[in-house]
Design an enzyme around this catalytic site. Structure first.
Site, mmCIF file in Angstrom:
data_model
loop_
_atom_site.group_PDB
_atom_site.id
_atom_site.type_symbol
_atom_site.label_atom_id
_atom_site.label_comp_id
_atom_site.label_asym_id
_atom_site.label_seq_id
_atom_site.Cartn_x
_atom_site.Cartn_y
_atom_site.Cartn_z
ATOM 1 C CG ASP A 20 4.231 -11.217 16.429
ATOM 2 O OD1 ASP A 20 3.257 -11.176 17.043
ATOM 3 O OD2 ASP A 20 5.054 -10.345 16.345
ATOM 4 N N GLY A 52 -3.145 -4.956 19.494
ATOM 5 C CA GLY A 52 -2.509 -5.737 20.550
ATOM 6 C C GLY A 52 -1.082 -6.022 19.615
ATOM 7 C CG HIS A 53 2.241 -5.143 19.293
ATOM 8 N ND1 HIS A 53 2.576 -5.038 17.736
ATOM 9 C CD2 HIS A 53 1.881 -3.468 19.379
ATOM 10 C CE1 HIS A 53 2.307 -4.085 17.208
ATOM 11 N NE2 HIS A 53 1.863 -3.140 18.108
ATOM 12 C CG ASP A 54 4.985 -11.940 20.608
ATOM 13 O OD1 ASP A 54 5.165 -12.344 21.753
ATOM 14 O OD2 ASP A 54 5.162 -12.852 19.873
ATOM 15 C CB ILE A 55 4.132 -8.228 24.992
ATOM 16 C CG1 ILE A 55 4.805 -8.814 26.503
ATOM 17 C CG2 ILE A 55 3.431 -7.195 24.648
ATOM 18 C CD1 ILE A 55 5.735 -7.844 26.953
ATOM 19 N NE ARG A 91 -0.523 -0.386 4.945
ATOM 20 C CZ ARG A 91 -1.156 -0.960 6.172
ATOM 21 N NH1 ARG A 91 -2.465 -0.916 6.135
ATOM 22 N NH2 ARG A 91 -0.530 -0.758 7.411
ATOM 23 C CG LEU A 105 -6.290 -2.878 -0.748
ATOM 24 C CD1 LEU A 105 -5.909 -3.946 0.402
ATOM 25 C CD2 LEU A 105 -7.087 -3.490 -1.615
ATOM 26 N NE ARG A 131 -14.413 -0.807 8.136
ATOM 27 C CZ ARG A 131 -13.917 -1.608 9.223
ATOM 28 N NH1 ARG A 131 -14.709 -2.554 9.898
ATOM 29 N NH2 ARG A 131 -12.696 -1.536 9.879
ATOM 30 C CE1 TYR A 155 -3.034 -9.579 20.257
ATOM 31 C CE2 TYR A 155 -0.884 -10.151 19.003
ATOM 32 C CZ TYR A 155 -2.223 -9.478 19.027
ATOM 33 O OH TYR A 155 -2.408 -8.403 18.464
#
Length: 395
Positions: free
Chosen positions: A167, A136-139, A46, A72, A102, A141
């Site tokens: 990840d 969110g990020h890896d930590i 993009r 997009l 969307r 999750y």
């Protein structure tokens, strides 16, 4: 050794076509893994970049791919992506739930054009649930799955394992497994395409299946630094050496432990390994011995033995290790030292055949090879390779 070069893709997935809607983290890594194994991956980039403020030439998760630039949000953009989808076997996206819909490239639109398409969705929280729309990020999750709480010393905060556990292990690898399984189903008689919902929370939880079983059997305590495989055991952990480096020890079985203790030089002095009450004494004895020599000296002591001890190497040291060098575990491609494709195949080896894709640079090749002349229309926009955003994995 994995082959390298600039030729066409080979490998066990040769002939598989994959569309990747650009993102960051586990989605691109999953697409790279599939590209390493021979899939023809077209990355839809993009304008403005995908969010990582690094030179695209060094983003190794985009190796072995080709790129076309499509905004997009622009008129007609969805149709151009669907033209690719019509000719593809797999699509991978990592948007928050509802975003692809969307934009007009959700599963419904894609399957209308290609009923056999495997639609891979990579998110942290999953497509549904109370947190599905949260960033969110890896930590985060791995935190809620109990995985992060397992890692580290008992008297210290949980140790952050980079972004490898969430990840890439709980995310990318599960997405790849799901995509390949769904692709197999789609290619069977009567098979159809389907959606693969790969959530990092699901994968990270699944990784701990054995631990949950051990806990149910009473063989694992629900606290870190107190168990056989989490650093609580004195013969499964790391020890500092005289030069401030570290050795890793994994002498779990009796015969390996006996050899370890003998080579360490504390045979006959160490407390019995099964006397849990004296594990503290055993750890102290092992630590004291390791501090007597340097890491390289201990490496030489354990060389060629079954003591299950190894030097803890840095990222820059690892490619020079004799075993990894002999196997070609790391390769040099385009002047960048990087891990070679894995796993290995005897008849259809994977390869690094292209450097990281430059955003929008391959439109002409893609138009020719996929027979989509309209894909050449980039709208005159070029991305800023240093641009970053704060939307996170599921943006």
């Amino acid at each position: 050794m994995a082959a390298t070069g600039n030729g066409p893709p080979g490998g066990p997935l040769a002939g598989v076509r994959l569309v990747e809607l650009a993102g960051i983290g586990p989605g691109p890594f999953a697409a790279m893994l599939l590209a390493d194994l021979g899939a023809d991956v077209v990355r839809v980039d993009r304008p403005g970049g995908s969010g990582l403020a690094i030179d695209p030439a060094h983003d190794l998760t985009n190796r072995n791919k080709r790129s076309v630039l499509i905004d997009l949000k622009a008129d007609g953009a969805a149709e151009r992506v669907l033209d690719l989808v019509e000719r593809a076997d797999v699509l991978i996206e990592g948007y928050r739930p509802g975003v692809a819909e969307r934009l007009g490239v959700g599963p419904k639109e894609c399957h209308a054009r290609n009923p056999r398409l495997v639609y891979g969705r990579m998110t942290g929280w999953g497509q549904e649930g109370p947190l599905a729309q949260r960033a969110g990020h890896d930590i985060a999750y791995i935190a809620i799955t109990g995985t992060l709480g397992m890692i580290g010393k008992a008297d210290e905060p949980p140790a952050v394992p980079a972004n490898l556990v969430g990840d890439y292990a709980g995310g990318s690898l599960y997405l790849v497994i799901g995509v390949l399984a769904a692709l197999q189903h789609a290619r069977t008689p009567g098979g159809t395409g389907q959606v693969v919902d790969a959530a990092i929370v699901d994968g990270a939880a699944h990784l701990a299946t054995m631990i949950h079983g051990m806990m149910a059997a009473g063989g694992w305590q629900d606290r870190r630094g107190a168990n056989l495989l989490d650093g609580g055991c004195p013969f499964y952990g790391t020890y500092e050496t005289a030069d401030g480096q570290y050795m890793a020890v994994g002498a779990l079985e009796q015969q390996f432990y006996d050899e370890f203790i003998r080579l360490l030089g504390i045979e006959g002095e160490a407390p019995a390994r099964k006397d849990f009450a004296r594990w503290g004494e055993l750890r102290a004895a092992v630590a004291e011995r390791f501090r007597a020599r340097t890491r390289d000296e201990w490496t030489a002591v354990f060389e060629g033995s079954d003591a299950c001890a190894a030097p803890v190497l840095s990222l820059t040291e690892a490619p020079e290790h004799p075993h990894l060098a002999a196997r070609g575990t790391f390769i040099d491609h385009g002047g960048i030292t990087q891990p070679a494709p894995a796993p290995r195949f005897s008849a259809t080896p994977g390869a690094v055949h292209r450097p990281p894709a430059q955003p929008g640079a391959d439109a002409e090749e893609i138009a020719r090879d996929w027979d989509i002349p309209g894909i050449l229309d980039n709208g005159g926009t070029r991305p800023d390779p240093t641009a970053a955003d704060s939307k996170g994995l599921q943006a």
